[in-house]
Design a protein around this motif. Structure first.
Motif, short mmCIF file in Angstrom:
data_model
loop_
_atom_site.label_atom_id
_atom_site.label_comp_id
_atom_site.label_asym_id
_atom_site.label_seq_id
_atom_site.Cartn_x
_atom_site.Cartn_y
_atom_site.Cartn_z
N THR A 15 0.84 -1.20 0.00
CA THR A 15 0.00 0.00 0.00
C THR A 15 0.88 1.25 0.00
OG1 THR A 15 -1.72 -1.14 1.24
CG2 THR A 15 -1.79 1.26 1.27
N VAL A 17 0.11 5.47 0.02
CA VAL A 17 -0.46 6.35 1.06
C VAL A 17 -1.98 6.31 0.88
CG1 VAL A 17 -0.50 8.65 2.07
CG2 VAL A 17 1.58 7.82 0.97
N PRO A 18 -2.71 5.58 1.72
CA PRO A 18 -4.15 5.43 1.55
C PRO A 18 -4.88 6.76 1.52
CG PRO A 18 -3.33 3.95 3.25
CD PRO A 18 -2.20 4.87 2.91
N LEU A 20 -4.55 9.01 -0.65
CA LEU A 20 -3.79 10.02 -1.42
C LEU A 20 -3.15 9.38 -2.65
CD1 LEU A 20 -2.03 11.93 1.52
CD2 LEU A 20 -4.03 12.66 0.23
N GLU A 21 -3.79 8.35 -3.19
CA GLU A 21 -3.23 7.66 -4.35
C GLU A 21 -3.05 8.62 -5.54
OE1 GLU A 21 -5.12 4.57 -1.78
OE2 GLU A 21 -5.73 6.53 -2.55
N HIS A 24 0.44 10.32 -5.51
CA HIS A 24 1.65 9.51 -5.35
C HIS A 24 2.84 10.09 -6.12
CE1 HIS A 24 -0.08 5.43 -3.76
NE2 HIS A 24 -0.10 6.41 -2.87
N TYR A 271 -3.84 7.43 6.28
CA TYR A 271 -2.50 7.75 5.80
C TYR A 271 -1.51 8.04 6.93
CZ TYR A 271 -4.20 12.54 6.47
OH TYR A 271 -4.74 13.69 7.01
N THR A 274 0.83 5.03 7.81
CA THR A 274 1.74 4.80 6.68
C THR A 274 2.87 5.81 6.66
OG1 THR A 274 -0.10 3.91 5.39
CG2 THR A 274 1.87 4.57 4.18
N LEU A 275 2.53 7.09 6.85
CA LEU A 275 3.55 8.14 6.84
C LEU A 275 4.51 7.98 8.02
CD1 LEU A 275 1.45 11.28 5.80
CD2 LEU A 275 3.11 10.00 4.42
#
Length: 314
Positions: A15, A17-18, A20-21, A24, A271, A274-275
Motif C-alpha cells: 500500500t 499512502v491510503p 492520497l493515491e 503519489h 495515511y 503509513t507516513l
C-alpha cells in the motif's frame, strides 16, 4: 479490497499512502530527496572514515557501522516504496516479502545494537580515558561488529521461518509500502500466538534491552562527568555525547510513535500510520550523517579535506 482463496504462499499487495493515491507522483518527490540524502550522506561518512587515517579510532569505526546499517535500511525499502509511487507496482511474492522483512528488521536491530556499542564507547572514553585504546582495540571492535550481525540474524531467522507455517485466506493487502512482520502476521487465518510471542520477545531482547543499557550508560557517563573538577572539561566531555544522544532520539522516538499509532490510533486517518512508518525507517538514515557532520569537527574537517582535494583535481 481483494479477497483470495486459502493460500500458503500468496502474493501480497503493498500500500502506498491510503486516500492520497492521486498524489503519489508528488509524494514521491520528497521521498526521492530523502533517499538520495540518506544514501549520499551515509556513503560519504563511510568513505571519509575508511580513507582518512585520523578517523581510524573506535568512535568513528562505530559511526561507519551506523552508516552501513542506514544504507542497508534504505536499500531494503527503496525499490518497493518508489515502485508504488512511480509505477503502482504493488504486488510482491511471499518469499520476496519475507526477504525484505528479514533485512528491514535485521538492519533495524543492528542499528539498535550499534547505538548501544556507541554508548559503551562514550562511557569508556569519559570514565576511563587512559585505558580507552587498550579496551577498544581493533580486534574487539571487529568482535562487536560480528556480534551485532550474529545477534540480529539469530533472533530474526526463526521469526521469519515461523511465518512459513501460516496460511493466508483473508485479504492479502498489507498496510505499508514494505513488508513488516506484524502487518504480514495479521493477514493470516492460522493461529499466530507463537508468532506474536516470538515477535514481542525479539523486540524486547533487542531494542528493549538496548534502550535500558543505553540509559544506564548515560547515568554512568553523567556521574563520571560530574566528578570532573573543571567546568570546562565537564562541558567538553559531555559535548562528545551530543551527537550520539540525538542519534538515539531519532531512532527511538519514531519507533515509539509507530507503536502508539498501531495500538491507539484506530480512529486516525488511514495515511497517518503509513507516513509514520516511512518516517520511522527514513528519518534516522537521513539525519544521522547530518548530525555527525554538524556536531563532529573531525568529520567536518575530513569532508572539507575530501571536497578540497577533489576540487584541486578538477
Amino acid at each position: 479490497m481483494p479477497i483470495f482463496h486459502n493460500s500458503t504462499f500468496p502474493t501480497f499487495l503493498l500500500t502506498g499512502v491510503p486516500g492520497l493515491e492521486w498524489a503519489h507522483g508528488w509524494i514521491s518527490i520528497p521521498f526521492c530527496c530523502l533517499y538520495l540524502t540518506a544514501l549520499s550522506g551515509n556513503t560519504l561518512i563511510l568513505f571519509v572514515v575508511l580513507t582518512e587515517p585520523s578517523l581510524h579510532e573506535p568512535m568513528y569505526y562505530f559511526l561507519s557501522m551506523l552508516s552501513t546499517t542506514d544504507i542497508g535500511l534504505c536499500i531494503s525499502t527503496l525499490v518497493t516504496v518508489l515502485g508504488i509511487f512511480w509505477l503502482n507496482a504493488r504486488e510482491i511474492s511471499f518469499n520476496a516479502c519475507l526477504s525484505q522483512m528479514f533485512f528491514i528488521h535485521l538492519f533495524t536491530f543492528m542499528e539498535s545494537s550499534v547505538l548501544l556499542a556507541m554508548a559503551f564507547d562514550r562511557f569508556v572514553a569519559i570514565s576511563n580515558p587512559l585505558r580507552y585504546a587498550s579496551i577498544l582495540t581493533h580486534a574487539r571492535i571487529t568482535q562487536i561488529g560480528l556480534a551485532v550481525i550474529t545477534r540480529g540474524t539469530v533472533i530474526l531467522t526463526p521469526l521469519v521461518l515461523l511465518l512459513k507455517r501460516l496460511s493466508f485466506c483473508r485479504s492479502h493487502e498489507l498496510h505499508h509500502s514494505y513488508c513488516f512482520h506484524p502487518d504480514v502476521m495479521k493477514l493470516s487465518c492460522s493461529d499466530t500466538k507463537i508468532n506474536s510471542a516470538f515477535g514481542l520477545t525479539a523486540i524486547i531482547s533487542t531494542a528493549g534491552v538496548d534502550s535500558i543499557f543505553i540509559l544506564l550508560s548515560y547515568v554512568l557517563i553523567i556521574r563520571s562527568v560530574l566528578n570532573i573538577a573543571s567546568a570546562e572539561e565537564r562541558k567538553k566531555a559531555f559535548s562528545t555525547c551530543i551527537s550520539h544522544i540525538l542519534a538515539v532520539a531519532i531512532f527511538y522516538i519514531p519507533l515509539i510513535s509507530l507503536s502508539f499509532v498501531h495500538r491507539f490510533g484506530k480512529h486516525s486517518p488511514p495515511y497517518v500510520p503509513t507516513l509514520i512508518a516511512n518516517i520511522y525507517l527514513l528519518i534516522p538514515p537521513v539525519m544521522n550523517p547530518i548530525i555527525y557532520s554538524v556536531k563532529t569537527k573531525q568529520i567536518q574537517k575530513a569532508v572539507l579535506k575530501l571536497v578540497c582535494s577533489e576540487g584541486t583535481r578538477i
